[in-house]
Write an enzyme that holds these catalytic residues in place. Structure first.
Site, PDB file in Angstrom:
ATOM      1  N   ASN A  13       0.965  -1.229  -0.209  1.00  0.00           N
ATOM      2  CA  ASN A  13      -0.202   0.145  -0.010  1.00  0.00           C
ATOM      3  C   ASN A  13       0.854   1.249  -0.042  1.00  0.00           C
ATOM      4  O   ASN A  13       2.078   1.206   0.316  1.00  0.00           O
ATOM      5  CB  ASN A  13      -0.962   0.037   0.950  1.00  0.00           C
ATOM      6  CG  ASN A  13      -1.904  -0.922   1.118  1.00  0.00           C
ATOM      7  OD1 ASN A  13      -2.404  -1.560   0.063  1.00  0.00           O
ATOM      8  ND2 ASN A  13      -2.148  -1.801   2.264  1.00  0.00           N
ATOM      9  N   CYS A  14       0.247   2.502  -0.401  1.00  0.00           N
ATOM     10  CA  CYS A  14       0.827   3.720  -0.497  1.00  0.00           C
ATOM     11  C   CYS A  14       1.503   4.062   0.908  1.00  0.00           C
ATOM     12  O   CYS A  14       0.578   3.538   1.981  1.00  0.00           O
ATOM     13  CB  CYS A  14      -0.062   4.560  -0.718  1.00  0.00           C
ATOM     14  SG  CYS A  14       0.566   6.137  -1.118  1.00  0.00           S
ATOM     15  N   PRO A  15       2.704   4.434   0.989  1.00  0.00           N
ATOM     16  CA  PRO A  15       3.563   4.829   0.128  1.00  0.00           C
ATOM     17  C   PRO A  15       4.734   3.833  -0.383  1.00  0.00           C
ATOM     18  O   PRO A  15       5.650   4.381  -1.124  1.00  0.00           O
ATOM     19  CB  PRO A  15       4.175   6.031   0.627  1.00  0.00           C
ATOM     20  CG  PRO A  15       4.411   5.746   1.879  1.00  0.00           C
ATOM     21  CD  PRO A  15       3.289   4.960   2.416  1.00  0.00           C
ATOM     22  N   LEU A  16       4.605   2.623   0.013  1.00  0.00           N
ATOM     23  CA  LEU A  16       5.659   1.826  -0.326  1.00  0.00           C
ATOM     24  C   LEU A  16       6.028   1.827  -1.850  1.00  0.00           C
ATOM     25  O   LEU A  16       7.080   1.589  -2.253  1.00  0.00           O
ATOM     26  CB  LEU A  16       5.443   0.530   0.294  1.00  0.00           C
ATOM     27  CG  LEU A  16       5.384   0.245   1.890  1.00  0.00           C
ATOM     28  CD1 LEU A  16       4.936  -0.995   2.420  1.00  0.00           C
ATOM     29  CD2 LEU A  16       7.219   0.707   2.286  1.00  0.00           C
ATOM     30  N   ASP A  40      -1.857  -1.244  -5.669  1.00  0.00           N
ATOM     31  CA  ASP A  40      -2.422  -0.217  -4.951  1.00  0.00           C
ATOM     32  C   ASP A  40      -3.278   0.738  -5.792  1.00  0.00           C
ATOM     33  O   ASP A  40      -2.639   1.147  -6.789  1.00  0.00           O
ATOM     34  CB  ASP A  40      -1.293   0.502  -4.185  1.00  0.00           C
ATOM     35  CG  ASP A  40      -2.081   1.676  -3.343  1.00  0.00           C
ATOM     36  OD1 ASP A  40      -3.176   1.596  -3.078  1.00  0.00           O
ATOM     37  OD2 ASP A  40      -1.429   2.684  -3.045  1.00  0.00           O
TER      38      ASP A  40
END
Length: 75
Positions: A13-16, A40
């Protein structure tokens, strides 16, 4: 499309996905292409904005089922 390196951010998921992309681009030479796979939903908006902000070129984006695929050229 030919690419030099790949980031698999499927399931992240954000920000990964953006953070992994930024880290991978930092190790690449100018003109090399990075392939990024992400699931995502926000990535569809995040990657064009990231490319514009960093000066890297988003040369293509596609969808393979539920997977978003981006190709970025290192500035």
């Amino acid at each position: 499309m030919a690419f030099t390196a790949e980031v698999d951010a499927i399931g992240m998921n954000c920000p990964l996905p953006i953070l992994r992309t930024k880290k991978a681009l930092a190790t690449m030479q100018s003109g090399e292409v990075l392939k990024v796979k992400a699931t995502d939903a926000g990535a569809a908006h995040d990657f064009p904005a990231f490319a514009k902000q960093t000066g890297n070129e988003l040369i293509a984006s596609t969808t393979e089922g539920d997977v978003l695929v981006f190709f970025l050229k290192r500035r």
